[in-house]
Design an enzyme around this catalytic site. Structure first.
Site, short mmCIF file in Angstrom:
data_model
loop_
_atom_site.label_atom_id
_atom_site.label_comp_id
_atom_site.label_asym_id
_atom_site.label_seq_id
_atom_site.Cartn_x
_atom_site.Cartn_y
_atom_site.Cartn_z
N CYS A 93 -8.36 10.24 -1.61
CA CYS A 93 -7.24 11.13 -1.27
C CYS A 93 -7.18 12.37 -2.15
O CYS A 93 -7.06 13.49 -1.66
CB CYS A 93 -5.92 10.36 -1.31
SG CYS A 93 -5.34 9.88 -2.95
N HIS A 114 -0.68 8.49 -4.01
CA HIS A 114 -1.38 9.00 -2.82
C HIS A 114 -0.89 10.41 -2.51
O HIS A 114 0.28 10.74 -2.77
CB HIS A 114 -1.12 8.08 -1.63
CG HIS A 114 -1.97 8.39 -0.43
ND1 HIS A 114 -3.33 8.17 -0.40
CD2 HIS A 114 -1.64 8.94 0.77
CE1 HIS A 114 -3.80 8.55 0.78
NE2 HIS A 114 -2.79 9.03 1.50
N HIS A 138 -4.81 13.50 5.45
CA HIS A 138 -5.10 12.80 4.20
C HIS A 138 -6.31 11.88 4.37
O HIS A 138 -6.78 11.63 5.49
CB HIS A 138 -3.89 11.97 3.76
CG HIS A 138 -3.60 10.81 4.67
ND1 HIS A 138 -3.30 9.54 4.21
CD2 HIS A 138 -3.59 10.70 6.04
CE1 HIS A 138 -3.09 8.72 5.23
NE2 HIS A 138 -3.26 9.40 6.35
#
Length: 243
Positions: free
Chosen positions: A90, A142, A154
């Site tokens: 990520c 994240h 993402h």
């Protein structure tokens, strides 16, 4: 005659020197903008420097950022990955996009990225903002790029590819921590995290089941043993009880 020619030449030379020394009124110096010198402003206006226009995400440069991000759709997730060829996690995905499109070097991890940029509220999100979530049991674990209309792009997790997700989905909405707006002027300044949301991520532990028998008091069911150590401990307890 020669004397007149020499005098005329001297007069013309003097005029040229004066003309060169005089200030150029036709092109006056531009006043500094936002404390920048004219040289700085000129350098910032160069067409080969797209981030010079990235004063706010609404500017043209955000289009370059989103196009770069969208071009990576389908790239496999790989923990610790830094390039599309090897896979991207990520934060590796975010870092790669910002380097390629805006020439901004962000920190390597999502938690470190959350410490820089301008903090923005959820209702103020615009395309290009970074959105952070708690998906691993700690805040800012994240990160994705907001695309507008409650969508963000993402790199999700192992076994998945880079994709577009919906911020309104219960999973993401419940784990949302906050957002950052990053450009050249804010990429290295400390972010204000006071308005961010601290949430508990990951699956919630199931509540202890309760066993009830007719005519007897209800008791909480024992949690299942975990691992060999737990099994041995349970066996030793039963043996001791028999004695």
């Amino acid at each position: 005659m020669k004397l007149q020619l020499r005098l005329s030449a001297l007069a013309l030379a003097g005029f040229m020197v004066f003309a060169q020394a005089a200030p150029d009124k036709a092109a006056p110096d531009k006043p500094p903008v936002d404390g920048k010198t004219a040289a700085d402003s000129s350098a910032a206006d160069k067409p080969d420097d797209p981030i010079s226009k990235y004063a706010a995400p609404q500017e043209d440069a955000v289009g370059d950022l989103l196009l770069q991000a969208m071009s990576l759709l389908g790239v496999a997730y790989r923990f610790g990955g830094n390039t599309p060829d090897d896979g991207l996690d990520c934060s590796g995905f975010i870092r790669y996009v910002f380097q390629k499109s805006l020439r901004v070097n962000l920190p390597r991890t999502a938690a470190e990225m959350a410490k820089v940029g301008k903090s923005v509220g959820r209702g103020e999100l615009v395309p290009g903002d970074l959105v952070f979530f708690n998906t691993r049991g700690f805040n800012y674990s994240h990160v994705g790029i907001y695309m507008g209309n409650n969508k963000f792009i993402h790199a999700p997790r192992t076994g998945k590819n880079i994709e577009v997700a919906n911020l309104s989905q219960s999973y993401w909405s419940a784990r949302y921590n906050g957002a950052r707006r990053v450009n050249r002027s804010t990429a290295y300044q400390a972010a204000d995290t006071s308005d961010d949301v601290s949430v508990k991520g990951g699956a919630k532990k199931a509540e202890a089941q309760v066993k009830c028998r007719k005519g007897k008091k209800c008791k909480a069911a024992a949690e299942p043993a975990r691992g060999k150590k737990a099994a041995k401990a349970s066996h030793a307890a039963k043996k001791k009880h028999k004695r």
